[in-house]
Design an enzyme around this catalytic site. Structure first.
Site, PDB file in Angstrom:
ATOM      1  N   TYR A   1       8.048 -49.428  -0.282  1.00  0.00           N
ATOM      2  CA  TYR A   1       6.861 -49.921   0.401  1.00  0.00           C
ATOM      3  C   TYR A   1       6.100 -48.802   1.091  1.00  0.00           C
ATOM      4  O   TYR A   1       6.595 -47.671   1.168  1.00  0.00           O
ATOM      5  CB  TYR A   1       7.227 -51.031   1.390  1.00  0.00           C
ATOM      6  CG  TYR A   1       7.867 -50.563   2.689  1.00  0.00           C
ATOM      7  CD1 TYR A   1       9.168 -50.074   2.727  1.00  0.00           C
ATOM      8  CD2 TYR A   1       7.170 -50.611   3.894  1.00  0.00           C
ATOM      9  CE1 TYR A   1       9.748 -49.656   3.913  1.00  0.00           C
ATOM     10  CE2 TYR A   1       7.745 -50.207   5.093  1.00  0.00           C
ATOM     11  CZ  TYR A   1       9.032 -49.733   5.097  1.00  0.00           C
ATOM     12  OH  TYR A   1       9.597 -49.310   6.269  1.00  0.00           O
TER      13      TYR A   1
ATOM     14  N   LYS B   1      11.065 -44.538   0.939  1.00  0.00           N
ATOM     15  CA  LYS B   1      10.602 -45.625   1.816  1.00  0.00           C
ATOM     16  C   LYS B   1      11.006 -46.939   1.153  1.00  0.00           C
ATOM     17  O   LYS B   1      10.198 -47.621   0.515  1.00  0.00           O
ATOM     18  CB  LYS B   1       9.091 -45.530   2.060  1.00  0.00           C
ATOM     19  CG  LYS B   1       8.661 -46.270   3.310  1.00  0.00           C
ATOM     20  CD  LYS B   1       7.319 -45.800   3.810  1.00  0.00           C
ATOM     21  CE  LYS B   1       6.767 -46.659   4.934  1.00  0.00           C
ATOM     22  NZ  LYS B   1       7.589 -46.717   6.140  1.00  0.00           N
TER      23      LYS B   1
ATOM     24  N   GLU C   1      15.786 -39.248  13.032  1.00  0.00           N
ATOM     25  CA  GLU C   1      14.470 -39.854  13.276  1.00  0.00           C
ATOM     26  C   GLU C   1      14.657 -41.084  14.144  1.00  0.00           C
ATOM     27  O   GLU C   1      15.723 -41.294  14.713  1.00  0.00           O
ATOM     28  CB  GLU C   1      13.791 -40.199  11.936  1.00  0.00           C
ATOM     29  CG  GLU C   1      14.602 -41.107  11.038  1.00  0.00           C
ATOM     30  CD  GLU C   1      13.920 -41.441   9.711  1.00  0.00           C
ATOM     31  OE1 GLU C   1      12.708 -41.234   9.569  1.00  0.00           O
ATOM     32  OE2 GLU C   1      14.626 -41.946   8.812  1.00  0.00           O
TER      33      GLU C   1
ATOM     34  N   LEU D   1      12.476 -39.951   6.742  1.00  0.00           N
ATOM     35  CA  LEU D   1      11.262 -40.238   5.982  1.00  0.00           C
ATOM     36  C   LEU D   1      10.202 -39.198   6.369  1.00  0.00           C
ATOM     37  O   LEU D   1       9.979 -38.968   7.554  1.00  0.00           O
ATOM     38  CB  LEU D   1      10.756 -41.647   6.317  1.00  0.00           C
ATOM     39  CG  LEU D   1       9.563 -42.076   5.460  1.00  0.00           C
ATOM     40  CD1 LEU D   1      10.052 -42.546   4.095  1.00  0.00           C
ATOM     41  CD2 LEU D   1       8.771 -43.164   6.131  1.00  0.00           C
TER      42      LEU D   1
HETATM   43  N1  PDD Z   1       7.600 -46.972   9.218  1.00  0.00           N
HETATM   44  N2  PDD Z   1      10.737 -42.987   9.639  1.00  0.00           N
HETATM   45  C1  PDD Z   1      10.971 -44.260   9.289  1.00  0.00           C
HETATM   46  C2  PDD Z   1      12.374 -44.702   9.034  1.00  0.00           C
HETATM   47  C3  PDD Z   1       9.892 -45.165   9.169  1.00  0.00           C
HETATM   48  O1  PDD Z   1      10.127 -46.437   8.798  1.00  0.00           O
HETATM   49  C4  PDD Z   1       8.567 -44.715   9.449  1.00  0.00           C
HETATM   50  C5  PDD Z   1       7.372 -45.616   9.353  1.00  0.00           C
HETATM   51  C6  PDD Z   1       8.380 -43.373   9.821  1.00  0.00           C
HETATM   52  C7  PDD Z   1       7.010 -42.805  10.111  1.00  0.00           C
HETATM   53  O2  PDD Z   1       6.213 -42.708   8.953  1.00  0.00           O
HETATM   54  P1  PDD Z   1       4.631 -42.825   9.035  1.00  0.00           P
HETATM   55  O3  PDD Z   1       4.178 -41.823  10.047  1.00  0.00           O
HETATM   56  O4  PDD Z   1       4.174 -42.463   7.664  1.00  0.00           O
HETATM   57  O5  PDD Z   1       4.289 -44.221   9.435  1.00  0.00           O
HETATM   58  C8  PDD Z   1       9.486 -42.532   9.899  1.00  0.00           C
HETATM   59  C9  PDD Z   1       6.544 -47.941   9.054  1.00  0.00           C
HETATM   60  C10 PDD Z   1       5.414 -47.805  10.014  1.00  0.00           C
HETATM   61  C11 PDD Z   1       7.160 -49.326   9.017  1.00  0.00           C
HETATM   62  O6  PDD Z   1       8.251 -49.439   8.488  1.00  0.00           O
HETATM   63  O7  PDD Z   1       6.543 -50.276   9.481  1.00  0.00           O
END
Ligand code: PDD
Length: 291
Positions: free
Chosen positions: A36, A151, A183, A207
């Site tokens: 996703y 993701k 993270e 991620l």
């Molecule tokens: N999640 N690490 C993880 C495990 C994440 O699920 C996310 C983002 C990030 C940050 O990635 P980004 O800056 O591209 O949003 C890091 C999204 C927002 C979610 O699962 O809703």
């Protein structure tokens, strides 16, 4: 007044969310066999959409699932959805699962179309005053797999880790693997020490956040030193500042860690500087002409 309809996209069709159905044999439902993306939208402009689509491609490659759409087709789907749903600041959620097989079988077989689902998330834009009040977090053991750069929609580990934060009555958790920071449960982690911005390097442990990259870019463009290197758990306790970044959180300052104050116990000066620059970047995007 009746609520505006939530129109979603499913396998080539736009429809109200109440009418959208997916088979119980869908591998996304049975195995979490899918990937996703969450793309922020400001004033109908998608933030770093090319970067999100290239991370999507990487996730698909890693799970050996063909991308069902070209970037142009994705863009058309996104603008179609944004047109059909009113709103200003929000986010696009898209997921692709490996589709419906006649039998429950882990083995991948050719010839089955993926399930493509896209919706608009009505994300309330973070209220700046509230964000600057900061968040409290705990550290938890990162027991996830060695493929956190995908993701993936298989998020039960993240659900369990987030639940530890909920049970501790804090906002989130910083995940620790072998005494180093990986993270957050759905965000990346930065620390500030002596005016240097430090964040763990990309790899299988986290991620590669699009917000993370943007923060690094903004910092470097403004002559702020950035180090992408391993962050020891112990460094969290001596950090001047800690932040968590994501598409939906933007840049959240952490003011309490395991019940102790972080730095001065309030959002720091470096956070304020980067946050201002990030908000300026959003304003520019909103007023830009290119989609
Ligand atoms: N999640 N690490 C993880 C495990 C994440 O699920 C996310 C983002 C990030 C940050 O990635 P980004 O800056 O591209 O949003 C890091 C999204 C927002 C979610 O699962 O809703």
């Amino acid at each position: 007044m009746s609520e505006a309809k939530n129109i979603i996209y499913l396998n080539g069709n736009y429809m109200p969310v109440e009418e959208a159905t997916v088979s119980v044999m869908d591998r996304g439902f049975l195995f979490g066999d899918g990937v996703y993306e969450v793309v922020p939208v400001f004033g109908n402009k998608l933030l770093r959409v090319n970067e999100h689509l290239s991370r999507l491609q990487n996730s698909l490659d890693r799970i050996t699932l063909a991308n069902p759409h070209s970037d142009e087709e994705w863009s058309k789907i996104f603008s179609g959805l944004l047109e059909k749903n009113a709103g200003e600041d929000r986010a696009i959620y898209l997921q692709i699962s490996r589709g419906v097989y006649p039998k429950r079988d882990l083995a991948i077989k050719p010839g089955y179309p993926p399930t493509v689902f896209v919706m608009v998330l009505q994300v309330t834009p973070p209220d700046l005053e509230q964000v600057s009040a900061g968040i409290a977090v705990i550290t938890v053991d990162d027991f996830r797999w060695q493929a956190c750069d995908i993701k993936s929609t298989s998020l039960v580990a993240n659900v369990m880790l987030k639940q530890q934060a909920v049970a501790a009555e804090v906002d989130d958790a910083i995940l620790i693997k072998n005494c180093t920071v990986s993270e957050g449960t759905a965000s990346n982690v930065f620390i500030v020490k002596n005016n240097v911005l430090i964040t763990p390097p990309t790899g299988h442990k986290l991620l590669p956040g699009i917000t993370r990259d943007l923060v690094i870019e903004i910092a470097k463009n403004n002559a702020i030193l950035v180090e992408e290197r391993e962050v020891k758990e112990a460094e969290l306790y001596t950090a001047d500042e800690i932040w968590m970044t994501s598409s939906t959180r933007e840049i959240a300052p952490v003011i309490r860690l395991n019940g102790e104050a972080v730095g001065s116990g309030a959002a720091g000066a470096m956070w304020q500087r980067i946050m201002d620059l990030y908000q300026q970047y959003k304003l520019l995007l909103r007023s830009s002409n290119e989609k």
